[in-house]
Enzyme design. Sequence first.
Site, PDB file in Angstrom:
ATOM      1  N   ARG A  46       0.857  -1.196   0.000  1.00  0.00           N
ATOM      2  CA  ARG A  46       0.000   0.000   0.000  1.00  0.00           C
ATOM      3  C   ARG A  46       0.882   1.232   0.000  1.00  0.00           C
ATOM      4  O   ARG A  46       0.644   2.204  -0.701  1.00  0.00           O
ATOM      5  CB  ARG A  46      -0.959   0.000   1.205  1.00  0.00           C
ATOM      6  N   TYR A  98     -16.495  16.772 -14.996  1.00  0.00           N
ATOM      7  CA  TYR A  98     -16.932  15.381 -15.072  1.00  0.00           C
ATOM      8  C   TYR A  98     -17.998  15.122 -13.998  1.00  0.00           C
ATOM      9  O   TYR A  98     -17.869  15.573 -12.859  1.00  0.00           O
ATOM     10  CB  TYR A  98     -15.708  14.478 -14.844  1.00  0.00           C
ATOM     11  N   LYS A 195      -8.949   6.394 -19.503  1.00  0.00           N
ATOM     12  CA  LYS A 195      -9.272   6.893 -20.847  1.00  0.00           C
ATOM     13  C   LYS A 195      -8.062   6.773 -21.775  1.00  0.00           C
ATOM     14  O   LYS A 195      -7.605   5.691 -22.011  1.00  0.00           O
ATOM     15  CB  LYS A 195      -9.789   8.334 -20.726  1.00  0.00           C
TER      16      LYS A 195
END
Length: 377
Positions: A46, A98, A195
């Site tokens: 992590r 967005y 994207k």
Amino acid sequence: MKRKTRLIHGGIAGDPHTGAVSVPIYQVSTYKQEGVGGHKGFEYSRTGNPTRHALEELIADVEGGKAGFAFGSGMAAITAVMMLFNSGDHVILTDDVYGGTYRVMTKVLNRVGIDSTFVDTSNLDNIEKEIRSNTKAIYIETPTNPLLKITDIEGAAKIAKQHNLLTIVDNTFSTPYWQNPIEQGADIVLHSATKYLGGHSDVVAGLVVVNSEQLAEDLHFVQNSTGGVLGPQDSWLLMRGMKTLGIRMEEHEENTRKIVDFLTNHPQVTKVYYPGLASHPNHELAKKQGRGFGGMVSFDVGSQEAADKLLNSVKYFTLAESLGAVESLISVPARMTHASIPADRRQQLGITDGLVRISVGLEDVEDLIEDLTTAMK
Ligand SMILES: *Cc1c(COP(=O)(O)O)cnc(C)c1O
């Protein structure tokens, strides 16, 4: 190093131990310590993982920042950046950000006391008017979705500096290949790497780049504390995608230019939104602050019926949300991505029922144009 070279040789390329030219996938959670605290730079995945680290170095390199951070999605990246602020702080955002960003600001982060105001940042005066004593940042998306509005990054960053605010830019639509906000004064750049950076509709990821050691330290603290990190497999997939970002963006641009040409000359199309068009209200600014205009185009076919007919008839454009992949996608913002905005507000913004958005892919452009021609007959 030039830009296509940097995408391939930037960051940490390959594996010094074996000579492998691709960074290995370190599918591991923990690391052996030779004594307490005696590790080789990694102690728990992590906190840091070598594959993710290679990706983080790469995005920092291509955006020209101090440090990069990889998250499990674009929204995880945006949320982590907002966790740099405290309860009582205020952020000014672009009004057509967005949808997920709007949602997290108004339905989640508001509950922990992070306040937000949404304005049309393509007019810088609107930003200045909303600055309060507790304002901490200006958050810009440029170009925007679906109307491809452009905000002056340098101008916004100048206002931010005068008032001691951070400038944050969502650079998803332009990608670092076309636009580098840090060079224009931004402090933080972020991406939905789902994207264009990934580019193949096969990974969900978010990336952040910061321009100072202090922000790097602060954001790493948030990343490690809240834990929304990207796994090693997806980190590897993303690096693989990014190697071809340059040639993909060049080809998206080329295809898009021809499609925009076709659309502007089509009798059924009443309006075309594309920053590369000389008639776009911010065309000159788009030309100045970016090297390309991208592969996203919106156009109005006049009515919902015409939009439906188009959607139902296309062969190569897939009806889907998302963007930036090799396959061309088509959507109707009013009934998909922007359905939650009240109808009269949508109308006001120009998000009409006949508005169609396409993400131009990498198919042969002749096939794409033929597809649109047939579907609009
Ligand atoms: C998709 C998108 C996001 C959210 O990213 P996810 O990877 O879907 O979480 C944020 N900003 C923009 C501009 C996007 O297109």
